[in-house]
Design a protein around this motif. Structure first.
Motif, PDB file in Angstrom:
ATOM      1  N   MET A   1       0.664  -0.966   0.111  1.00  0.00           N
ATOM      2  CA  MET A   1       0.056  -0.100   0.003  1.00  0.00           C
ATOM      3  C   MET A   1       0.849   1.050  -0.047  1.00  0.00           C
ATOM      4  O   MET A   1       0.746   2.077  -0.774  1.00  0.00           O
ATOM      5  N   PRO A   2       1.694   1.519   1.013  1.00  0.00           N
ATOM      6  CA  PRO A   2       2.654   2.832   1.041  1.00  0.00           C
ATOM      7  C   PRO A   2       3.398   2.837  -0.205  1.00  0.00           C
ATOM      8  O   PRO A   2       3.615   4.031  -0.687  1.00  0.00           O
ATOM      9  N   SER A   3       3.868   1.756  -0.765  1.00  0.00           N
ATOM     10  CA  SER A   3       4.728   1.751  -1.976  1.00  0.00           C
ATOM     11  C   SER A   3       4.054   2.226  -3.235  1.00  0.00           C
ATOM     12  O   SER A   3       4.416   3.199  -3.911  1.00  0.00           O
ATOM     13  N   ARG A   4       2.563   1.931  -3.452  1.00  0.00           N
ATOM     14  CA  ARG A   4       1.894   2.392  -4.536  1.00  0.00           C
ATOM     15  C   ARG A   4       1.405   3.784  -4.189  1.00  0.00           C
ATOM     16  O   ARG A   4       1.342   4.668  -5.179  1.00  0.00           O
ATOM     17  N   MET A   5       0.954   4.128  -3.172  1.00  0.00           N
ATOM     18  CA  MET A   5       0.649   5.426  -2.723  1.00  0.00           C
ATOM     19  C   MET A   5       1.958   6.477  -3.102  1.00  0.00           C
ATOM     20  O   MET A   5       1.649   7.455  -3.537  1.00  0.00           O
ATOM     21  N   SER A   6       3.054   5.946  -2.574  1.00  0.00           N
ATOM     22  CA  SER A   6       4.166   6.832  -2.803  1.00  0.00           C
ATOM     23  C   SER A   6       4.685   6.964  -4.204  1.00  0.00           C
ATOM     24  O   SER A   6       4.871   8.262  -4.910  1.00  0.00           O
ATOM     25  N   MET A   7       4.628   5.916  -5.142  1.00  0.00           N
ATOM     26  CA  MET A   7       5.183   6.020  -6.543  1.00  0.00           C
ATOM     27  C   MET A   7       3.989   6.903  -7.277  1.00  0.00           C
ATOM     28  O   MET A   7       4.549   7.732  -8.224  1.00  0.00           O
TER      29      MET A   7
ATOM     30  N   GLN B   1       1.222   6.668   7.390  1.00  0.00           N
ATOM     31  CA  GLN B   1       2.356   5.940   7.767  1.00  0.00           C
ATOM     32  C   GLN B   1       2.965   4.805   6.854  1.00  0.00           C
ATOM     33  O   GLN B   1       2.058   4.200   6.192  1.00  0.00           O
ATOM     34  N   PRO B   2       4.080   4.589   6.765  1.00  0.00           N
ATOM     35  CA  PRO B   2       4.661   3.732   5.624  1.00  0.00           C
ATOM     36  C   PRO B   2       4.732   2.189   5.970  1.00  0.00           C
ATOM     37  O   PRO B   2       5.481   1.647   6.239  1.00  0.00           O
ATOM     38  N   ILE B   3       3.305   1.776   5.789  1.00  0.00           N
ATOM     39  CA  ILE B   3       3.135   0.589   6.486  1.00  0.00           C
ATOM     40  C   ILE B   3       1.594  -0.121   5.875  1.00  0.00           C
ATOM     41  O   ILE B   3       0.797   0.826   5.422  1.00  0.00           O
ATOM     42  N   ASN B   4       1.248  -1.160   5.722  1.00  0.00           N
ATOM     43  CA  ASN B   4       0.161  -1.631   5.123  1.00  0.00           C
ATOM     44  C   ASN B   4      -0.926  -1.446   6.231  1.00  0.00           C
ATOM     45  O   ASN B   4      -0.743  -1.556   7.455  1.00  0.00           O
ATOM     46  N   GLY B   5      -2.021  -1.125   5.597  1.00  0.00           N
ATOM     47  CA  GLY B   5      -3.426  -1.121   6.431  1.00  0.00           C
ATOM     48  C   GLY B   5      -3.719   0.455   6.671  1.00  0.00           C
ATOM     49  O   GLY B   5      -4.651   0.701   7.510  1.00  0.00           O
ATOM     50  N   VAL B   6      -2.882   1.225   6.231  1.00  0.00           N
ATOM     51  CA  VAL B   6      -3.339   2.839   6.407  1.00  0.00           C
ATOM     52  C   VAL B   6      -3.812   3.068   5.056  1.00  0.00           C
ATOM     53  O   VAL B   6      -2.868   3.071   4.094  1.00  0.00           O
ATOM     54  N   GLU B   7      -4.934   3.372   4.827  1.00  0.00           N
ATOM     55  CA  GLU B   7      -5.642   3.986   3.494  1.00  0.00           C
ATOM     56  C   GLU B   7      -5.230   5.211   2.958  1.00  0.00           C
ATOM     57  O   GLU B   7      -4.516   6.009   3.581  1.00  0.00           O
ATOM     58  N   MET B   8      -5.156   5.365   1.766  1.00  0.00           N
ATOM     59  CA  MET B   8      -4.787   6.760   0.985  1.00  0.00           C
ATOM     60  C   MET B   8      -5.396   7.870   1.691  1.00  0.00           C
ATOM     61  O   MET B   8      -6.706   7.852   1.598  1.00  0.00           O
ATOM     62  N   PRO B   9      -4.968   8.956   2.448  1.00  0.00           N
ATOM     63  CA  PRO B   9      -5.545  10.034   3.010  1.00  0.00           C
ATOM     64  C   PRO B   9      -6.338  10.630   1.839  1.00  0.00           C
ATOM     65  O   PRO B   9      -5.931  10.857   0.891  1.00  0.00           O
ATOM     66  N   ASP B  10      -7.263  11.467   2.000  1.00  0.00           N
ATOM     67  CA  ASP B  10      -8.060  12.394   1.228  1.00  0.00           C
ATOM     68  C   ASP B  10      -6.917  13.512   0.916  1.00  0.00           C
ATOM     69  O   ASP B  10      -6.320  13.741   1.674  1.00  0.00           O
ATOM     70  N   GLY B  11      -7.147  14.011  -0.340  1.00  0.00           N
ATOM     71  CA  GLY B  11      -6.665  15.330  -0.655  1.00  0.00           C
ATOM     72  C   GLY B  11      -5.093  15.081  -1.285  1.00  0.00           C
ATOM     73  O   GLY B  11      -4.694  16.168  -1.572  1.00  0.00           O
ATOM     74  N   ILE B  12      -4.607  13.831  -1.195  1.00  0.00           N
ATOM     75  CA  ILE B  12      -3.145  13.595  -2.048  1.00  0.00           C
ATOM     76  C   ILE B  12      -3.528  13.618  -3.418  1.00  0.00           C
ATOM     77  O   ILE B  12      -4.204  12.582  -3.966  1.00  0.00           O
ATOM     78  N   ARG B  13      -2.890  14.283  -4.265  1.00  0.00           N
ATOM     79  CA  ARG B  13      -2.993  14.097  -5.518  1.00  0.00           C
ATOM     80  C   ARG B  13      -2.085  12.947  -6.198  1.00  0.00           C
ATOM     81  O   ARG B  13      -0.959  12.860  -5.908  1.00  0.00           O
ATOM     82  N   VAL B  14      -2.779  12.256  -7.162  1.00  0.00           N
ATOM     83  CA  VAL B  14      -1.881  11.237  -7.725  1.00  0.00           C
ATOM     84  C   VAL B  14      -1.988  11.350  -9.199  1.00  0.00           C
ATOM     85  O   VAL B  14      -2.531  12.350  -9.684  1.00  0.00           O
ATOM     86  N   ALA B  15      -1.402  10.331  -9.951  1.00  0.00           N
ATOM     87  CA  ALA B  15      -1.264  10.672 -11.459  1.00  0.00           C
ATOM     88  C   ALA B  15      -2.395  11.130 -12.399  1.00  0.00           C
ATOM     89  O   ALA B  15      -2.237  12.258 -13.004  1.00  0.00           O
TER      90      ALA B  15
END
Length: 463
Positions: A53-59, A70-84
């Motif tokens: 999860m954090p790797s995909r969100m980060s990339m 948190q850089p760990i599985n189980g924490v979902e993508m927060p609102d407001g973070i822009r992705v591709a």
């Protein structure tokens, strides 16, 4: 302005040493070899958090995950973070994610996999985060084609799942098996077929499409004909200490069998990439498409006595990366780059290729110059982290060309001199002769942590 179509082929849990074109002669990967021959293969690409999860969100955001989560599985993508897709849609791009995305927990107690996934800016979202254990898009696809084969395409639900349990086929890496259903009904075939349909439907417009393959993540269950390639082949053995070997107490023959199934799964994935490449040709858009191939993290496969991901070792943090440009972008063919790049650099590079301004707030930076064969100042280190900052399992690490340095939140350190110890077996942190190296690497890691400081909001006045 002419902008390229972007195809991001995103696998799950694929090590860097699984492509024949990279010099790994035991692999059978003709389609990836062809892609490498058409573009640039990067030998030293590292993810910034070696777990899904954090790797995909980060990339896909171009940000280190600990800057917004948190850089760990189980924490979902927060609102407001822009992705591709949020960056590309204003420039006329149609955007899609087909297969795995994993921005939300797939095993949470209230998750109904038959319901739509949050779109995260994607115009098309055909989501299947983990194949076979939920009634998601993949199982619906199998049921439409061959309802009698659904059970053969199932795998056991994970231990964290609290709904109705499925108990069909094992999911642990130590228990590999040949896929029970027809080859054309694997999850990789599902992603390839749906991607091919998307390419043909959207041929007349600019698009950004992620093909989210679950392979070669465990269970290691390739179709039998690909297993035949490896079961009697001379494969590299796991690199571990005697203490590491006691974790599972498996023989070299058992590890060979596990590795044969894993490599066979990569070869089946490669075979399905051919379906997508044929669709690009059929739609007449192959020469207008930039292709990115990479993975969210690696797989230990017995190295350090482990299976799965996590840890900063190359077996988990180092991934393949191939990028090919449209012909009209005039990139060199068959180029191999040895410089260090990070997963957060991929989004800025894609934006740069699409003539979209790269925000200064991103942690990644474009390496487009390298794709054109021009001089490029590669990173001198990769930053890697994982764990919960308020618990005792957090580490930060630095991978340079010569070293792997790690410090944990209990104050313990590890140091591997990779130039002498490429398998990262011998921890030299307590070696007095390495004291100067430790001092320099501590300072370098401290410098890198300042990249995590918030870059927004900007000041608008003195006070």
């Amino acid at each position: 302005m002419k902008r390229p179509k972007i195809l991001l082929l995103y696998t799950d849990q694929q090590r860097w040493d699984t492509i024949r074109a990279g010099g790994f002669d035991w692999m059978h990967t003709p389609n990836l070899d062809r892609l490498a021959a058409q573009g640039t293969l990067f030998n030293h690409c590292y993810v910034n958090c070696p777990v899904c999860m954090p790797s995909r969100m980060s990339m896909l955001s171009g940000l280190y995950s600990s800057a917004f989560s948190q850089p760990i599985n189980g924490v979902e993508m927060p609102d407001g973070i822009r992705v591709a897709p949020n960056y590309l849609k204003p420039y006329g791009y149609h955007t899609a994610n087909i297969g795995k995305l994993h921005f939300i927990n797939h095993a949470s107690f209230d998750r109904d996999h038959s319901q739509p996934y949050p779109d995260y800016g994607f115009d098309t979202a055909i989501i299947s985060d983990e194949p076979g254990c939920y009634d998601d898009a993949y199982i619906r696809w199998v049921r439409e084609q061959a309802p009698e084969e659904v059970d053969n395409c199932r795998i056991n639900t994970p231990p964290a799942w609290t709904g109705k349990k499925i108990d069909h086929h094992p999911r642990h890496a130590r228990f590999p098996y040949a896929f029970k259903g027809p080859e054309h009904l694997t999850h990789s075939a599902f992603v390839a077929e749906e991607t091919a349909h998307y390419i043909e439907e959207q041929a007349s417009r600019p698009w950004f499409c992620i093909s989210g393959f679950y392979a070669p993540h465990c269970p290691f269950n390739p179709p039998a004909r690909f297993l035949d390639i490896y079961k009697n082949a001379d494969l590299p053995i796991p690199q571990m200490t005697h203490a590491d070997a006691e974790r599972y107490n498996l023989s070299l023959e058992e590890w060979h069998n596990i590795r044969a199934h894993y490599f066979a799964l990569v070869s089946h994935l490669d075979d399905q990439l051919g379906v997508i490449f044929e669709a690009l040709d059929r739609a007449g858009v192959a020469e207008d498409t930039a292709i990115v191939f990479t993975s969210d993290h690696g797989e230990h496969m017995g190295d350090h006595g482990r299976t799965g991901k996590s840890a900063a070792f190359d077996s988990a943090s180092r991934v393949p990366l191939i990028m090919s440009l449209p012909k009209w972008m005039d990139g060199p063919r068959g180029q191999i780059c040895d410089g260090i790049v990070e997963a957060v650099d991929i989004l800025p590079t894609i934006l740069d290729l699409c003539a979209v301004e790269v925000p200064s707030t991103l942690h990644g930076r474009s390496f487009r110059d390298a794709l054109h064969g021009r001089s490029f100042a590669f990173r001198d280190s990769a930053y890697i982290e994982q764990g919960h900052s308020l618990k005792g399992d957090y580490y930060r690490a630095l991978r340079t060309r010569e070293h792997l340095y790690e410090i944990r939140n209990d104050g313990t350190e590890s140091l591997y001199i990779v130039s002498d110890d490429p398998a990262q077996i011998n921890d030299r942190a307590s070696d007095p002769s390495c004291a100067d190296r430790l001092h320099l690497l501590r300072k370098k890691l401290l410098d890198r942590t300042f990249d995590l400081l918030p870059k927004t909001p900007q000041r608008t006045g003195e006070y």
